[in-house]
Design a protein around this motif. Structure first.
Motif, PDB file in Angstrom:
ATOM      1  N   UNK B  47      26.107 -21.094  -5.406  1.00 26.30           N
ATOM      2  CA  UNK B  47      25.086 -21.583  -6.323  1.00 26.30           C
ATOM      3  C   UNK B  47      24.151 -22.558  -5.618  1.00 26.30           C
ATOM      4  N   UNK B  48      24.752 -23.491  -4.915  1.00 26.12           N
ATOM      5  CA  UNK B  48      23.976 -24.481  -4.183  1.00 26.12           C
ATOM      6  C   UNK B  48      24.873 -25.198  -3.188  1.00 26.12           C
ATOM      7  N   UNK B  49      24.214 -25.927  -2.286  1.00 27.11           N
ATOM      8  CA  UNK B  49      24.953 -26.615  -1.229  1.00 27.11           C
ATOM      9  C   UNK B  49      24.251 -27.921  -0.896  1.00 27.11           C
ATOM     10  N   UNK B  50      25.038 -28.859  -0.407  1.00 25.19           N
ATOM     11  CA  UNK B  50      24.490 -30.104   0.117  1.00 25.19           C
ATOM     12  C   UNK B  50      25.042 -30.311   1.517  1.00 25.19           C
ATOM     13  N   UNK B  51      24.146 -30.411   2.486  1.00 23.90           N
ATOM     14  CA  UNK B  51      24.544 -30.734   3.851  1.00 23.90           C
ATOM     15  C   UNK B  51      24.076 -32.147   4.196  1.00 23.90           C
ATOM     16  N   UNK B  52      22.832 -32.457   3.892  1.00 24.84           N
ATOM     17  CA  UNK B  52      22.280 -33.784   4.168  1.00 24.84           C
ATOM     18  C   UNK B  52      20.933 -33.862   3.461  1.00 24.84           C
TER      19      UNK B  52
END
Lengths: 115, 114
Positions: B47-52
Protein backbone atom coordinates in the motif's frame (compact mmCIF):
# COMPACT_ATOMS: atom_id res chain seq x y z
CA UNK A 1 5.73 -5.30 -15.48
CA UNK A 2 7.19 -8.65 -14.52
CA UNK A 3 6.26 -9.90 -11.07
CA UNK A 4 7.44 -12.63 -8.76
CA UNK A 5 6.34 -15.99 -10.10
CA UNK A 6 5.73 -18.94 -7.84
CA UNK A 7 4.90 -22.49 -8.77
CA UNK A 8 2.89 -24.46 -8.20
CA UNK A 9 -0.02 -22.36 -6.97
CA UNK A 10 -1.58 -25.24 -5.12
CA UNK A 11 -0.04 -28.43 -3.81
CA UNK A 12 -1.52 -31.33 -1.90
CA UNK A 13 0.83 -33.77 -0.23
CA UNK A 14 0.50 -36.57 2.27
CA UNK A 15 2.27 -36.66 5.61
CA UNK A 16 5.92 -37.65 5.40
CA UNK A 17 6.11 -36.78 1.71
CA UNK A 18 8.41 -34.14 0.25
CA UNK A 19 7.53 -30.97 -1.60
CA UNK A 20 9.48 -28.49 -3.70
CA UNK A 21 8.28 -24.94 -4.16
CA UNK A 22 9.75 -22.71 -6.83
CA UNK A 23 10.18 -18.97 -7.01
CA UNK A 24 11.25 -16.79 -9.92
CA UNK A 25 12.11 -13.29 -8.69
CA UNK A 26 11.63 -10.07 -10.59
CA UNK A 27 14.47 -9.74 -13.13
CA UNK A 28 17.56 -7.99 -11.73
CA UNK A 29 16.37 -8.31 -8.14
CA UNK A 30 19.23 -9.58 -6.02
CA UNK A 31 17.41 -10.73 -2.88
CA UNK A 32 14.85 -13.49 -2.42
CA UNK A 33 12.83 -14.14 0.74
CA UNK A 34 10.60 -17.03 1.74
CA UNK A 35 7.69 -16.57 4.16
CA UNK A 36 5.18 -18.99 5.64
CA UNK A 37 1.65 -17.83 6.44
CA UNK A 38 -0.49 -20.23 8.45
CA UNK A 39 -4.29 -19.91 8.50
CA UNK A 40 -5.23 -16.62 10.13
CA UNK A 41 -1.60 -15.84 10.87
CA UNK A 42 0.80 -13.15 9.80
CA UNK A 43 3.61 -14.14 7.45
CA UNK A 44 6.65 -15.56 9.20
CA UNK A 45 10.09 -15.19 7.70
CA UNK A 46 11.81 -18.46 6.82
CA UNK A 47 14.99 -17.69 4.92
CA UNK A 48 16.52 -15.25 2.47
CA UNK A 49 19.22 -15.16 -0.17
CA UNK A 50 21.33 -12.28 -1.40
CA UNK A 51 23.19 -12.78 -4.64
CA UNK A 52 22.64 -16.54 -4.44
CA UNK A 53 24.13 -16.83 -0.96
CA UNK A 54 22.03 -17.50 2.12
CA UNK A 55 21.60 -14.17 3.84
CA UNK A 56 19.38 -14.60 6.87
CA UNK A 57 17.55 -17.43 8.52
CA UNK A 58 14.32 -17.23 10.43
CA UNK A 59 11.99 -19.83 11.82
CA UNK A 60 12.74 -22.44 9.18
CA UNK A 61 12.49 -26.06 10.40
CA UNK A 62 15.46 -28.33 9.90
CA UNK A 63 13.27 -30.44 7.61
CA UNK A 64 13.22 -27.53 5.17
CA UNK A 65 16.06 -26.34 3.00
CA UNK A 66 16.34 -23.75 0.30
CA UNK A 67 18.75 -22.58 -2.31
CA UNK A 68 19.09 -19.99 -5.01
CA UNK A 69 20.40 -20.98 -8.41
CA UNK A 70 22.62 -19.26 -10.95
CA UNK A 71 19.57 -17.88 -12.78
CA UNK A 72 18.40 -16.39 -9.44
CA UNK A 73 15.37 -18.62 -9.10
CA UNK A 74 14.96 -20.20 -5.70
CA UNK A 75 13.54 -23.47 -4.45
CA UNK A 76 12.20 -24.36 -1.04
CA UNK A 77 12.50 -28.07 -0.32
CA UNK A 78 10.32 -29.50 2.40
CA UNK A 79 10.74 -33.05 3.63
CA UNK A 80 8.89 -35.28 6.10
CA UNK A 81 5.85 -33.08 5.75
CA UNK A 82 3.60 -32.65 8.76
CA UNK A 83 0.00 -31.51 8.97
CA UNK A 84 1.20 -28.30 10.58
CA UNK A 85 3.15 -27.42 7.44
CA UNK A 86 -0.13 -26.66 5.68
CA UNK A 87 0.12 -22.98 4.90
CA UNK A 88 0.55 -20.36 2.24
CA UNK A 89 4.18 -20.00 1.25
CA UNK A 90 5.19 -16.67 -0.19
CA UNK A 91 8.30 -15.76 -2.04
CA UNK A 92 9.33 -12.14 -2.32
CA UNK A 93 12.16 -10.36 -4.07
CA UNK A 94 13.82 -6.99 -3.78
CA UNK A 95 16.82 -5.01 -4.91
CA UNK A 96 19.32 -3.76 -2.37
CA UNK A 97 22.65 -3.47 -4.13
CA UNK A 98 24.54 -0.21 -4.39
CA UNK A 99 22.92 1.52 -1.44
CA UNK A 100 19.56 1.62 -3.18
CA UNK A 101 16.80 -0.47 -1.83
CA UNK A 102 13.31 -1.36 -2.93
CA UNK A 103 10.46 -2.81 -1.02
CA UNK A 104 9.77 -6.53 -1.21
CA UNK A 105 7.49 -7.61 -4.02
CA UNK A 106 5.49 -10.71 -3.22
CA UNK A 107 4.48 -13.59 -5.42
CA UNK A 108 0.99 -15.08 -5.48
CA UNK A 109 2.04 -17.78 -3.08
CA UNK A 110 1.87 -21.55 -3.05
CA UNK A 111 -0.90 -23.03 -0.96
CA UNK A 112 0.39 -26.27 0.51
CA UNK A 113 -2.08 -28.69 2.03
CA UNK A 114 -0.74 -31.69 3.89
CA UNK A 115 -3.26 -34.48 4.41
CA UNK B 1 14.90 -8.12 17.82
CA UNK B 2 12.22 -6.01 16.29
CA UNK B 3 8.50 -6.53 16.73
CA UNK B 4 5.35 -4.97 15.35
CA UNK B 5 2.06 -4.53 17.16
CA UNK B 6 -1.28 -3.99 15.52
CA UNK B 7 -3.81 -3.37 18.23
CA UNK B 8 -6.96 -3.69 16.16
CA UNK B 9 -7.58 -7.28 15.16
CA UNK B 10 -10.90 -6.70 13.45
CA UNK B 11 -12.41 -3.39 12.41
CA UNK B 12 -15.90 -3.04 10.99
CA UNK B 13 -16.90 0.19 9.27
CA UNK B 14 -19.65 1.45 7.05
CA UNK B 15 -18.83 2.83 3.63
CA UNK B 16 -17.62 6.45 3.68
CA UNK B 17 -16.43 6.16 7.27
CA UNK B 18 -12.90 7.21 8.10
CA UNK B 19 -10.28 4.62 8.91
CA UNK B 20 -7.26 4.62 11.17
CA UNK B 21 -5.35 1.42 11.88
CA UNK B 22 -2.70 1.51 14.56
CA UNK B 23 0.80 0.15 14.18
CA UNK B 24 3.62 0.37 16.69
CA UNK B 25 7.05 -1.14 16.35
CA UNK B 26 9.84 -1.79 18.76
CA UNK B 27 13.33 -1.25 17.43
CA UNK B 28 15.81 1.35 18.45
CA UNK B 29 17.56 1.81 15.16
CA UNK B 30 16.68 3.08 11.73
CA UNK B 31 13.73 1.31 10.20
CA UNK B 32 11.84 1.06 6.97
CA UNK B 33 8.08 0.83 7.45
CA UNK B 34 5.42 -0.69 5.24
CA UNK B 35 1.73 -1.35 5.01
CA UNK B 36 0.64 -4.33 2.94
CA UNK B 37 -2.90 -5.34 2.03
CA UNK B 38 -4.05 -8.90 1.46
CA UNK B 39 -7.37 -9.50 -0.23
CA UNK B 40 -8.97 -12.88 0.46
CA UNK B 41 -6.92 -15.69 -1.01
CA UNK B 42 -4.45 -13.32 -2.60
CA UNK B 43 -0.86 -12.27 -2.14
CA UNK B 44 0.45 -9.31 -0.22
CA UNK B 45 0.34 -6.01 -2.07
CA UNK B 46 2.21 -2.92 -0.99
CA UNK B 47 0.00 0.00 0.00
CA UNK B 48 2.75 2.39 0.99
CA UNK B 49 6.23 2.57 2.43
CA UNK B 50 8.42 4.87 4.45
CA UNK B 51 12.18 4.83 4.00
CA UNK B 52 13.12 8.41 4.88
CA UNK B 53 12.08 12.00 4.31
CA UNK B 54 8.55 13.32 4.72
CA UNK B 55 6.96 11.32 7.54
CA UNK B 56 3.55 11.60 5.91
CA UNK B 57 3.47 9.14 3.06
CA UNK B 58 0.74 8.64 0.53
CA UNK B 59 0.05 5.29 -1.02
CA UNK B 60 -2.29 3.72 -3.47
CA UNK B 61 -6.08 3.73 -3.29
CA UNK B 62 -6.22 6.88 -1.16
CA UNK B 63 -4.34 5.46 1.81
CA UNK B 64 -1.77 7.42 3.77
CA UNK B 65 0.34 6.81 6.84
CA UNK B 66 2.27 8.98 9.23
CA UNK B 67 5.58 7.98 10.78
CA UNK B 68 5.92 9.41 14.28
CA UNK B 69 9.38 8.48 15.44
CA UNK B 70 8.87 9.58 19.03
CA UNK B 71 5.89 7.27 19.34
CA UNK B 72 7.36 4.41 17.28
CA UNK B 73 4.14 4.49 15.29
CA UNK B 74 3.13 4.22 11.66
CA UNK B 75 -0.65 4.43 11.60
CA UNK B 76 -2.60 3.88 8.41
CA UNK B 77 -5.42 6.23 7.48
CA UNK B 78 -8.05 6.66 4.82
CA UNK B 79 -10.65 9.43 4.97
CA UNK B 80 -13.46 7.48 3.33
CA UNK B 81 -13.45 3.70 2.98
CA UNK B 82 -15.16 1.69 0.29
CA UNK B 83 -16.62 -1.80 0.30
CA UNK B 84 -13.69 -2.88 -1.88
CA UNK B 85 -11.27 -2.02 0.94
CA UNK B 86 -12.43 -5.12 2.80
CA UNK B 87 -9.19 -7.04 3.33
CA UNK B 88 -6.49 -7.84 5.85
CA UNK B 89 -3.93 -5.13 6.48
CA UNK B 90 -0.42 -5.86 7.70
CA UNK B 91 2.07 -3.40 9.06
CA UNK B 92 5.69 -4.46 8.61
CA UNK B 93 9.16 -3.23 9.42
CA UNK B 94 12.70 -4.03 8.37
CA UNK B 95 16.09 -2.68 9.22
CA UNK B 96 17.93 -1.16 6.28
CA UNK B 97 21.32 -1.55 7.85
CA UNK B 98 21.26 -5.25 8.45
CA UNK B 99 18.67 -7.96 8.08
CA UNK B 100 16.14 -6.88 5.55
CA UNK B 101 13.50 -9.50 6.03
CA UNK B 102 10.16 -8.10 7.06
CA UNK B 103 8.71 -8.48 10.50
CA UNK B 104 4.95 -8.35 10.25
CA UNK B 105 2.30 -7.36 12.72
CA UNK B 106 -0.52 -9.78 13.40
CA UNK B 107 -2.76 -8.05 10.88
CA UNK B 108 -6.05 -6.18 11.05
CA UNK B 109 -9.08 -7.56 9.28
CA UNK B 110 -11.10 -4.65 7.90
CA UNK B 111 -14.71 -5.28 6.95
CA UNK B 112 -16.54 -2.48 5.19
CA UNK B 113 -20.29 -2.78 5.14
CA UNK B 114 -22.07 -1.53 2.03
Amino acid sequence: AAGVIQSPRHLIKEKRETATLKCYPIPRHDTVYWYQQGPGQDPQFLISFYEKMQSDKGSIPDRFSAQQFSDYHSELNMSSLELGDSALYFCASSWRRGGLETEAFFGQGTRLTVV
Amino acid sequence: AQSVSQHNHHVILSEAASLELGCNYSYGGTVNLFWYVQYPGQHLQLLLKYFSGDPLVKGIKGFEAEFIKSKFSFNLRKPSVQWSDTAEYFCAVNSPGSARQLTFGSGTQLTVLP
